[in-house]
Design a protein around this motif. Structure first.
Motif, mmCIF file in Angstrom:
data_model
loop_
_atom_site.group_PDB
_atom_site.id
_atom_site.type_symbol
_atom_site.label_atom_id
_atom_site.label_comp_id
_atom_site.label_asym_id
_atom_site.label_seq_id
_atom_site.Cartn_x
_atom_site.Cartn_y
_atom_site.Cartn_z
ATOM 1 N N VAL A 180 79.192 36.168 60.046
ATOM 2 C CA VAL A 180 78.813 37.391 60.746
ATOM 3 C C VAL A 180 78.999 38.607 59.837
ATOM 4 C CG1 VAL A 180 81.023 38.020 61.810
ATOM 5 C CG2 VAL A 180 78.914 38.416 63.056
ATOM 6 N N ARG A 181 78.179 39.611 60.062
ATOM 7 C CA ARG A 181 78.238 40.876 59.318
ATOM 8 C C ARG A 181 78.281 42.028 60.314
ATOM 9 N NH1 ARG A 181 73.021 39.250 55.696
ATOM 10 N NH2 ARG A 181 74.001 37.551 54.515
ATOM 11 N N SER A 230 83.563 45.173 75.168
ATOM 12 C CA SER A 230 83.146 46.566 75.278
ATOM 13 C C SER A 230 81.666 46.685 74.914
ATOM 14 C CB SER A 230 83.967 47.440 74.322
ATOM 15 O OG SER A 230 83.384 48.720 74.208
ATOM 16 N N PRO A 231 80.910 47.492 75.641
ATOM 17 C CA PRO A 231 79.506 47.706 75.284
ATOM 18 C C PRO A 231 79.341 48.643 74.076
ATOM 19 C CG PRO A 231 80.051 48.979 77.233
ATOM 20 C CD PRO A 231 81.267 48.157 76.893
ATOM 21 N N ASN A 232 80.457 49.134 73.558
ATOM 22 C CA ASN A 232 80.426 50.073 72.441
ATOM 23 C C ASN A 232 80.222 49.312 71.127
ATOM 24 O OD1 ASN A 232 81.363 51.725 70.238
ATOM 25 N ND2 ASN A 232 82.228 53.116 71.764
ATOM 26 N N HIS A 288 82.885 49.727 68.442
ATOM 27 C CA HIS A 288 84.085 48.900 68.651
ATOM 28 C C HIS A 288 83.858 47.497 68.092
ATOM 29 C CE1 HIS A 288 85.581 51.476 72.281
ATOM 30 N NE2 HIS A 288 85.823 52.047 71.116
ATOM 31 N N GLN A 289 82.649 46.955 68.305
ATOM 32 C CA GLN A 289 82.345 45.620 67.777
ATOM 33 C C GLN A 289 82.320 45.647 66.251
ATOM 34 O OE1 GLN A 289 81.985 42.726 69.668
ATOM 35 N NE2 GLN A 289 82.081 41.753 67.680
ATOM 36 N N GLN A 290 81.775 46.699 65.670
ATOM 37 C CA GLN A 290 81.757 46.814 64.208
ATOM 38 C C GLN A 290 83.182 46.848 63.660
ATOM 39 O OE1 GLN A 290 79.261 50.328 64.069
ATOM 40 N NE2 GLN A 290 77.559 49.145 63.214
ATOM 41 N N GLU A 291 84.058 47.570 64.332
ATOM 42 C CA GLU A 291 85.457 47.618 63.893
ATOM 43 C C GLU A 291 86.112 46.239 64.036
ATOM 44 O OE1 GLU A 291 89.645 49.863 64.808
ATOM 45 O OE2 GLU A 291 87.783 50.974 65.078
ATOM 46 N N TRP A 292 85.815 45.543 65.134
ATOM 47 C CA TRP A 292 86.350 44.195 65.317
ATOM 48 C C TRP A 292 85.887 43.303 64.163
ATOM 49 C CZ3 TRP A 292 85.143 39.130 65.607
ATOM 50 C CH2 TRP A 292 86.092 38.278 66.161
ATOM 51 N N GLU A 336 88.973 40.400 57.338
ATOM 52 C CA GLU A 336 90.269 40.171 56.684
ATOM 53 C C GLU A 336 90.767 38.752 56.983
ATOM 54 O OE1 GLU A 336 92.031 42.107 54.527
ATOM 55 O OE2 GLU A 336 90.216 43.341 54.557
ATOM 56 N N ARG A 337 90.611 38.328 58.240
ATOM 57 C CA ARG A 337 91.025 36.966 58.602
ATOM 58 C C ARG A 337 90.140 35.938 57.903
ATOM 59 N NH1 ARG A 337 90.917 39.702 63.372
ATOM 60 N NH2 ARG A 337 89.303 38.428 64.345
ATOM 61 N N GLU A 338 88.864 36.261 57.755
ATOM 62 C CA GLU A 338 87.940 35.376 57.038
ATOM 63 C C GLU A 338 88.376 35.201 55.581
ATOM 64 O OE1 GLU A 338 83.772 36.379 55.178
ATOM 65 O OE2 GLU A 338 83.569 36.142 57.346
#
Length: 184
Positions: A21-22, A46-48, A51-55, A61-63
């Motif tokens: 994912v990107r 969240s529909p924002n 917020h998804q981009q920040e997630w 980092e986990r990847e």
């Protein structure tokens, strides 16, 4: 030994293209996860889009550390679904294939191939031996799908069934499932 996927991981299989994912996938992910039909059995999102981009940025980092992988799948160059491999435990050789969400009106083969590919990555590329996951009790279609693939319920609570699928059982059932998918 930790087997990590490369940052530029991509794979073409069963007529689908998969990549990690990107940030640019954020809008698609929000659309999928906030779709009324899809949202019934998953955690609220969240529909924002920001917020998804920040997630996604945090996930990257986990990847890098090899503890979480999030994939976007494409059919005919259009995004059709997402799935993650997370809770990766290299010592116990187990992980979770989850957050499996697809476009609602796809032919049945596509979501099943997404799940098959995810498990091929988990078992064959990352060296896991078990997929340990949960499914909401009301999500009977997904329960049937996992049982068809050989997963067994090992526990339950008020909200979920907890499943386990071994690499050996997956390998035993995979070709039968693929043959069935190719008939339809």
């Amino acid at each position: 030994m930790i087997k990590k996927l490369p940052e530029n991981f991509e794979l073409d299989r069963y007529g689908l293209h998969v990549r990690l994912v990107r940030e640019e996938d954020a809008e698609f992910i929000v659309k999928l996860r906030t779709n009324e039909r899809n949202a019934r059995f998953i955690h609220a999102t969240s529909p924002n889009i920001e917020h998804q981009q920040e997630w996604i940025r945090n996930y990257k980092e986990r990847e890098i550390n090899g503890v979480d992988y999030y994939f976007t799948f494409f059919s005919e160059n259009k995004p059709v679904g997402v799935i993650r491999i997370y809770d990766i435990d290299y010592r116990a050789k187990k992980a979770t294939a989850g957050s499996w969400v697809c476009e609602p009106e796809l032919p049945m083969q596509i979501p099943l191939y997404i799940l098959i590919i995810c498990r091929e990555i988990m078992f064959d590329l990352l060296g896991m031996e078990k997929d340990c996951f949960d499914v909401r009790k009301g999500n009977k279609q997904v329960q049937r799908t996992h049982k068809m693939m050989g997963a067994e319920i090992i526990e339950e609570d008020d909200l979920n069934y907890y499943f386990e699928l071994s690499k050996a059982i997956f390998r035993e059932k995979k070709n039968d499932i693929i043959n069935l998918l190719n008939i339809e």
